[in-house]
Design a protein around this motif. Structure first.
Motif, PDB file in Angstrom:
ATOM      1  N   CYS A  24     -38.415  69.176 -20.985  1.00 41.63           N
ATOM      2  CA  CYS A  24     -40.041  69.496 -21.109  1.00 41.63           C
ATOM      3  C   CYS A  24     -40.562  70.584 -19.301  1.00 41.63           C
ATOM      4  O   CYS A  24     -41.099  71.075 -20.365  1.00 41.63           O
ATOM      5  N   SER A  25     -39.251  71.291 -19.215  1.00 41.06           N
ATOM      6  CA  SER A  25     -39.810  72.443 -18.677  1.00 41.06           C
ATOM      7  C   SER A  25     -40.371  72.287 -17.245  1.00 41.06           C
ATOM      8  O   SER A  25     -41.111  73.069 -16.556  1.00 41.06           O
ATOM      9  N   ARG A  26     -40.805  70.705 -17.443  1.00 43.47           N
ATOM     10  CA  ARG A  26     -42.306  70.381 -16.121  1.00 43.47           C
ATOM     11  C   ARG A  26     -41.475  70.503 -14.716  1.00 43.47           C
ATOM     12  O   ARG A  26     -40.090  70.252 -14.441  1.00 43.47           O
ATOM     13  N   LEU A  27     -41.807  70.747 -13.511  1.00 48.56           N
ATOM     14  CA  LEU A  27     -41.724  70.969 -11.918  1.00 48.56           C
ATOM     15  C   LEU A  27     -41.097  69.478 -11.928  1.00 48.56           C
ATOM     16  O   LEU A  27     -42.279  68.353 -12.175  1.00 48.56           O
ATOM     17  N   MET A  28     -40.203  69.399 -11.207  1.00 51.84           N
ATOM     18  CA  MET A  28     -39.831  67.783 -11.315  1.00 51.84           C
ATOM     19  C   MET A  28     -40.145  67.518  -9.475  1.00 51.84           C
ATOM     20  O   MET A  28     -40.081  68.481  -8.632  1.00 51.84           O
ATOM     21  N   VAL A  29     -40.201  66.571  -9.451  1.00 52.51           N
ATOM     22  CA  VAL A  29     -40.414  65.628  -8.148  1.00 52.51           C
ATOM     23  C   VAL A  29     -40.030  64.496  -7.602  1.00 52.51           C
ATOM     24  O   VAL A  29     -39.041  63.966  -8.219  1.00 52.51           O
ATOM     25  N   LYS A  30     -39.622  65.298  -5.874  1.00 47.70           N
ATOM     26  CA  LYS A  30     -38.500  64.349  -5.432  1.00 47.70           C
ATOM     27  C   LYS A  30     -38.598  63.008  -4.595  1.00 47.70           C
ATOM     28  O   LYS A  30     -39.367  63.062  -4.341  1.00 47.70           O
TER      29      LYS A  30
END
Length: 183
Positions: free
Chosen positions: A73-79
């Motif tokens: 979905c192209s959203r920023l992923m969180v670690k």
């Protein structure tokens, strides 16, 4: 879908487990697990497996520290730190809930029976446990430096014995009294 690490490499379908498909990058070895696919796979499991103790497996983990954008979905992923003896982070998309695992992270989690608890890694209680684990490790190093390795090992043995002793409080009072033999 394109790989969030390699950017221009396409992801191909791969059977990760019975009834679980992932999307893998042939260049970096990373894998994308779609949230619904993982949820359906979990539903088919007979509950979570008991966590296994740390084993000295020789998997080289390539934990990519740079920010990733979700290939779905192209959203920023969180670690999120995994903890429980595993020193890497997994990436989760806040939009679609997909999970990115860098090379060998699935295998390392599976080796500890944590692969069926990936959703738990993203919870506040899990992350609080990871922080507590890190704090304990930090304090362990500091105490070892302060007392020396041999004395610190003995102190921990005494503490363990004392914690299990039925007269713990009386022993602590005796030890903390400057003159326990004075009347």
């Amino acid at each position: 879908m394109d790989c969030p690490v390699c950017k221009n490499a396409g992801l191909t379908r791969e059977k990760l487990e019975q009834d679980l498909i992932a999307y893998a990058c042939a260049q970096c070895g990373g894998r994308m697990i779609v949230a619904n696919d993982y949820s359906h796979w979990l539903e088919k499991q007979q509950g979570t497996l008991p966590e296994k103790p740390f084993s000295d497996i020789s998997l080289e983990i390539h934990d990519v520290e740079k920010a990733k954008f979700c290939p779905e979905c192209s959203r920023l992923m969180v670690k999120y730190k995994v903890g429980h003896g595993l020193d890497f982070k997994i990436d989760r998309c806040g939009g679609c809930g997909g999970v990115w695992l860098d090379a060998n992270e699935w295998e390392a989690m599976k080796d500890r029976n944590l692969h069926d608890e990936i959703n738990s890694v993203f919870t506040a209680p899990w992350q609080a446990g990871v922080r507590q684990e890190q704090n304990s490790q930090t304090l362990d190093v500091l105490y070892s430096k302060k007392f020396g390795d041999q004395d610190y090992t003995k102190i921990k043995e005494i503490r363990s014995w004392l914690d299990a002793h039925p007269k713990r409080q009386a022993i602590l009072h005796f030890l903390s009294d400057d003159s326990p033999y004075k009347a």
